[in-house]
Design a protein around this motif. Structure first.
Motif, PDB file in Angstrom:
ATOM      1  N   HIS A  65      42.612  66.657  16.669  1.00 24.55           N
ATOM      2  CA  HIS A  65      44.775  66.030  16.320  1.00 24.55           C
ATOM      3  C   HIS A  65      44.756  65.238  16.431  1.00 24.55           C
ATOM      4  CE1 HIS A  65      48.412  67.041  15.262  1.00 24.55           C
ATOM      5  NE2 HIS A  65      48.874  66.777  16.000  1.00 24.55           N
ATOM      6  N   ASP A  67      47.263  62.097  14.767  1.00 24.86           N
ATOM      7  CA  ASP A  67      49.017  62.615  15.035  1.00 24.86           C
ATOM      8  C   ASP A  67      49.502  61.314  13.536  1.00 24.86           C
ATOM      9  OD1 ASP A  67      51.715  61.732  14.956  1.00 24.86           O
ATOM     10  OD2 ASP A  67      51.667  60.999  17.759  1.00 24.86           O
ATOM     11  N   ARG A  75      46.290  57.616  17.178  1.00 25.82           N
ATOM     12  CA  ARG A  75      46.098  58.941  18.392  1.00 25.82           C
ATOM     13  C   ARG A  75      45.535  59.791  18.087  1.00 25.82           C
ATOM     14  NH1 ARG A  75      51.850  56.373  19.660  1.00 25.82           N
ATOM     15  NH2 ARG A  75      52.619  58.669  18.368  1.00 25.82           N
ATOM     16  N   ASP A  77      44.163  64.212  20.393  1.00 22.01           N
ATOM     17  CA  ASP A  77      43.590  64.913  20.882  1.00 22.01           C
ATOM     18  C   ASP A  77      42.782  65.403  20.523  1.00 22.01           C
ATOM     19  OD1 ASP A  77      46.000  64.328  22.691  1.00 22.01           O
ATOM     20  OD2 ASP A  77      46.709  65.222  21.352  1.00 22.01           O
ATOM     21  N   ASN A  79      39.212  68.389  21.903  1.00 21.36           N
ATOM     22  CA  ASN A  79      39.041  69.306  23.075  1.00 21.36           C
ATOM     23  C   ASN A  79      38.243  70.309  22.749  1.00 21.36           C
ATOM     24  OD1 ASN A  79      39.437  71.612  24.163  1.00 21.36           O
ATOM     25  ND2 ASN A  79      41.310  72.992  23.106  1.00 21.36           N
ATOM     26  N   CYS A 119      41.971  55.508  26.399  1.00 24.11           N
ATOM     27  CA  CYS A 119      40.740  57.491  26.707  1.00 24.11           C
ATOM     28  C   CYS A 119      41.653  57.833  27.736  1.00 24.11           C
ATOM     29  CB  CYS A 119      39.491  57.414  26.547  1.00 24.11           C
ATOM     30  SG  CYS A 119      39.302  56.374  24.808  1.00 24.11           S
ATOM     31  N   SER A 120      42.121  58.731  27.611  1.00 22.19           N
ATOM     32  CA  SER A 120      42.584  59.967  29.108  1.00 22.19           C
ATOM     33  C   SER A 120      41.860  61.038  29.256  1.00 22.19           C
ATOM     34  CB  SER A 120      44.199  60.371  29.595  1.00 22.19           C
ATOM     35  OG  SER A 120      44.146  60.373  30.974  1.00 22.19           O
ATOM     36  N   GLU A 156      41.339  55.469  30.965  1.00 25.27           N
ATOM     37  CA  GLU A 156      43.320  55.327  30.919  1.00 25.27           C
ATOM     38  C   GLU A 156      44.331  53.430  31.118  1.00 25.27           C
ATOM     39  OE1 GLU A 156      41.015  56.564  32.908  1.00 25.27           O
ATOM     40  OE2 GLU A 156      40.767  58.689  33.148  1.00 25.27           O
ATOM     41  N   PRO A 208      40.479  68.867  27.595  1.00 23.89           N
ATOM     42  CA  PRO A 208      41.788  68.170  26.966  1.00 23.89           C
ATOM     43  C   PRO A 208      41.864  66.734  27.079  1.00 23.89           C
ATOM     44  CG  PRO A 208      43.075  69.616  27.662  1.00 23.89           C
ATOM     45  CD  PRO A 208      41.626  69.574  28.513  1.00 23.89           C
ATOM     46  N   HIS A 210      42.766  62.306  25.491  1.00 28.51           N
ATOM     47  CA  HIS A 210      43.473  62.089  24.722  1.00 28.51           C
ATOM     48  C   HIS A 210      42.781  60.273  24.597  1.00 28.51           C
ATOM     49  CE1 HIS A 210      47.341  61.094  22.615  1.00 28.51           C
ATOM     50  NE2 HIS A 210      47.766  59.829  22.941  1.00 28.51           N
ATOM     51  N   GLU A 212      43.597  56.963  22.504  1.00 25.48           N
ATOM     52  CA  GLU A 212      44.712  56.320  21.572  1.00 25.48           C
ATOM     53  C   GLU A 212      43.687  54.181  20.876  1.00 25.48           C
ATOM     54  OE1 GLU A 212      48.359  54.832  23.523  1.00 25.48           O
ATOM     55  OE2 GLU A 212      49.032  56.822  23.544  1.00 25.48           O
TER      56      GLU A 212
END
Length: 400
Positions: A65, A67, A75, A77, A79, A119-120, A156, A208, A210, A212
């Motif tokens: 997904h 943003d 940005r 996400d 999965n 990245c997280s 992170e 999940p 995330h 950026e």
């Protein structure tokens, strides 16, 4: 000549300072830096802009997904499924024109791309530049676009990344897919339609994630500015060289003219020393030197022996009458006569003139002449020929 050299030094310093300023400006301009985000609005419709997009396997449409509300960073996400084949999942920057239609961006003048990847959890990702190939590529089908790629990692805290765009590789599977010769590994980033930030086989699975990507900036060099710098510097120094030699010739000509005029009274004075003198001892000294200065063996001891005057008296006479020592006066007489002969007897060699005025060593004569007139005898003859001949000192008469 001192004024000329002072002026030349000022011009030299001015050119050096101008070159330094020019170098600072043009070298700085040669470094290219183009931020890709946020996308510029308005302006030339032909200018390439970048909009967000994504790619995923048809059966993994929910694996990513993006943003779309972000403007200054990419940005998204992830999965990724915990098992199964590695999915094709990526967030993309798509090149578009001012009307939002697909476009091709010329990135060939850029050598690196830099960004900050956060990245997280920590991730291992790939960067791809999809290049349009007019012989193979089908618009919209990115599998037919040569994918020049490399890898990077992120965590992170955020990792500054700099990728060399000249050392990307095209994977073998793509050559097998499009049946292209594997030896054709070269590429040119002059028709880039998409920049890809995608997951790899080592990306986190089943959890999940995330990502950026911010401060995406292209860097390169425009060597035309350096070529301009080189051309301007060379042209400036050539102009300085031409000016220097021409101005030096004019200054030297003026110096020779001034020196000749200054020496005329001395030559005339030499003629006056042949006339009766109240002080017979002084007259004897001056007359002997004036009539024998062309003798190569003439020295102070010879004057003393010939005139019956002691050394102190000879030096006192020359000091009081001319403000010179014996050696200085002797060289002055010889060099002044040599200057006259160089201007009047153009067919006589420099060596013959040197011998005729009392110098047995031509190299020594050349050295003394250059110290006196600022140029060699040959150059003096050339310069003297460019000006009106001075009046003949032998035709001057003493003032009553």
């Amino acid at each position: 000549m001192q004024e000329f050299y002072k002026k030349a030094l000022y011009v030299f310093i001015l050119i050096v300072l101008a070159d330094a300023l020019l170098a600072i400006m043009l070298v700085d301009r040669s470094y290219l830096s183009q931020p890709l985000l946020p996308a510029q609005q308005g302006g030339d419709e032909r200018a390439v802009r970048w909009r967000f997009g994504f790619t995923s396997s048809p059966w993994d449409a929910r694996a990513i997904h993006v943003d779309q509300s972000a403007r200054d960073q990419l940005r998204f996400d992830l999965n990724l499924p915990a098992d199964g084949a590695d999915p094709i999942v990526s967030a993309d920057l798509l090149a578009v024109d001012g009307k939002g239609k697909p476009a091709l961006a010329d990135l060939s003048k850029y050598g690196t791309v830099s960004f900050v990847a956060k990245c997280s959890p920590a991730n291992s990702m790939m960067f791809i530049a999809s290049i349009y190939d007019e012989h193979l590529s089908q618009p919209g089908n990115y599998l037919t676009y040569p994918p020049a790629l490399t890898y990077f990692s992120c965590n992170e805290q955020g990792v500054p990344v700099s990728l060399d765009l000249t050392r990307l590789t095209i994977p073998q599977w793509w050559f097998d897919t499009v049946h292209r010769d594997l030896s054709r590994q070269d590429y040119v980033l002059d028709r880039v339609e998409r920049l890809v930030f995608g997951a790899t086989g080592q990306s986190p699975r089943g959890v999940p994630a995330h990502v950026e990507i911010s401060w995406i900036t292209l860097h390169g060099r425009d060597y035309r500015y350096l070529a301009w710098l080189t051309g301007l510097v060379v042209a400036g120094w050539i102009a300085f060289g031409v000016w220097f030699f021409r101005a030096h010739a004019r200054a030297l000509l003026a110096s020779v003219d001034t020196q000749l005029k200054k020496d005329l009274p001395l030559v005339a004075y030499r003629q006056l020393t042949l006339e009766p003198y109240r002080d017979k001892e002084k007259a004897a000294v001056l007359k002997f030197i004036a009539t024998n200065y062309t003798n190569t063996e003439l020295d102070l001891e010879g004057v003393v022996a010939a005139t019956g005057t002691n050394r102190t008296k000879v030096n006192d006479v020359l000091k009081s009458e001319l403000g010179m020592t014996f050696t200085s006066y002797l060289n002055k007489l010889r060099l002044t006569e040599a200057a006259r002969l160089l201007t009047e007897k153009t067919g006589t060699t420099v060596a013959e003139i040197a011998f005729s005025v009392g110098y047995a060593n031509v190299s020594y004569f050349n050295k003394l002449f250059k110290e006196e007139y600022g140029c060699t005898p040959k150059a003096f003859r050339t310069l003297a020929a460019q000006q009106e001949p001075p009046p003949d000192p032998h035709q001057q008469t003493a003032a009553p």
